[in-house]
Design an enzyme around this catalytic site. Sequence first.
Site, PDB file in Angstrom:
ATOM      1  N   GLU A   1      -1.012  59.077  65.566  1.00  0.00           N
ATOM      2  CA  GLU A   1      -2.464  58.730  64.923  1.00  0.00           C
ATOM      3  C   GLU A   1      -3.303  59.662  65.468  1.00  0.00           C
ATOM      4  O   GLU A   1      -3.348  60.017  66.592  1.00  0.00           O
ATOM      5  CB  GLU A   1      -2.813  57.192  65.007  1.00  0.00           C
ATOM      6  CG  GLU A   1      -4.046  57.069  64.215  1.00  0.00           C
ATOM      7  CD  GLU A   1      -4.245  55.568  64.130  1.00  0.00           C
ATOM      8  OE1 GLU A   1      -4.282  54.953  63.207  1.00  0.00           O
ATOM      9  OE2 GLU A   1      -4.643  55.063  65.493  1.00  0.00           O
TER      10      GLU A   1
ATOM     11  N   ASP B   1      -1.526  47.410  69.358  1.00  0.00           N
ATOM     12  CA  ASP B   1      -1.073  48.534  69.611  1.00  0.00           C
ATOM     13  C   ASP B   1       0.330  48.853  68.884  1.00  0.00           C
ATOM     14  O   ASP B   1       0.655  50.049  68.209  1.00  0.00           O
ATOM     15  CB  ASP B   1      -1.187  48.892  70.984  1.00  0.00           C
ATOM     16  CG  ASP B   1      -2.467  48.730  71.462  1.00  0.00           C
ATOM     17  OD1 ASP B   1      -3.503  49.446  71.168  1.00  0.00           O
ATOM     18  OD2 ASP B   1      -2.561  47.731  72.450  1.00  0.00           O
TER      19      ASP B   1
ATOM     20  N   ASP C   1       0.758  54.955  68.630  1.00  0.00           N
ATOM     21  CA  ASP C   1      -0.584  54.878  68.579  1.00  0.00           C
ATOM     22  C   ASP C   1      -1.343  54.968  70.222  1.00  0.00           C
ATOM     23  O   ASP C   1      -0.984  53.986  70.833  1.00  0.00           O
ATOM     24  CB  ASP C   1      -0.849  53.257  68.342  1.00  0.00           C
ATOM     25  CG  ASP C   1      -2.444  52.964  68.255  1.00  0.00           C
ATOM     26  OD1 ASP C   1      -3.203  53.750  67.956  1.00  0.00           O
ATOM     27  OD2 ASP C   1      -2.732  51.793  68.318  1.00  0.00           O
TER      28      ASP C   1
END
Length: 170
Positions: free
Chosen positions: A71, A143, A11
């Site tokens: 992502e 996160d 992420d």
Amino acid sequence: MQTTIRIIGIDPGLRRTGWGIIETLGNSLRFVASGTVTSDGEMDLASRLCQLHDGLAEVVHGYQPHEAAVEQTFVNKDATATLKLGQARGIAMLVPARAGLRVAEYAPNAVKKAVIGVGHGEKQQIHMMLKVLMPKAEFKGNDAADALAIAICHAHNRQAVTSRLAALAG
């Protein structure tokens, strides 16, 4: 014969880049590790990107994943922030690619849909489903949790592709 595949989900973020590592064997998921790589906000951009690179490289080297998933970022109204996030995302893709891993990309809605069943949901729903899917999962902060969700999304997507290929072959 099935083999265990180790996946790192990433992420990306300039301040905090979350990472999560899972293993998948058939339909089963197993938590391996998760954490966050941070950069010092007092440093210049290039130094911060180096910190993210070095931290992620250490994780990839230490856990030896087979595949990576990152992502995709969304564009917001602050163009400068979007560009900086894009640079951090570049690091998140570069590190596993340089280690020879295939890097997949997933939209945030696809990640949520893979984990909670719908494309729009709250962080708490993701945290709860991570614990349902992998009871031994440990994560500190959003996160790392998001990174685990990204890894799970990749595990589900790769399984779907494998099933389709098997159906075509057989």
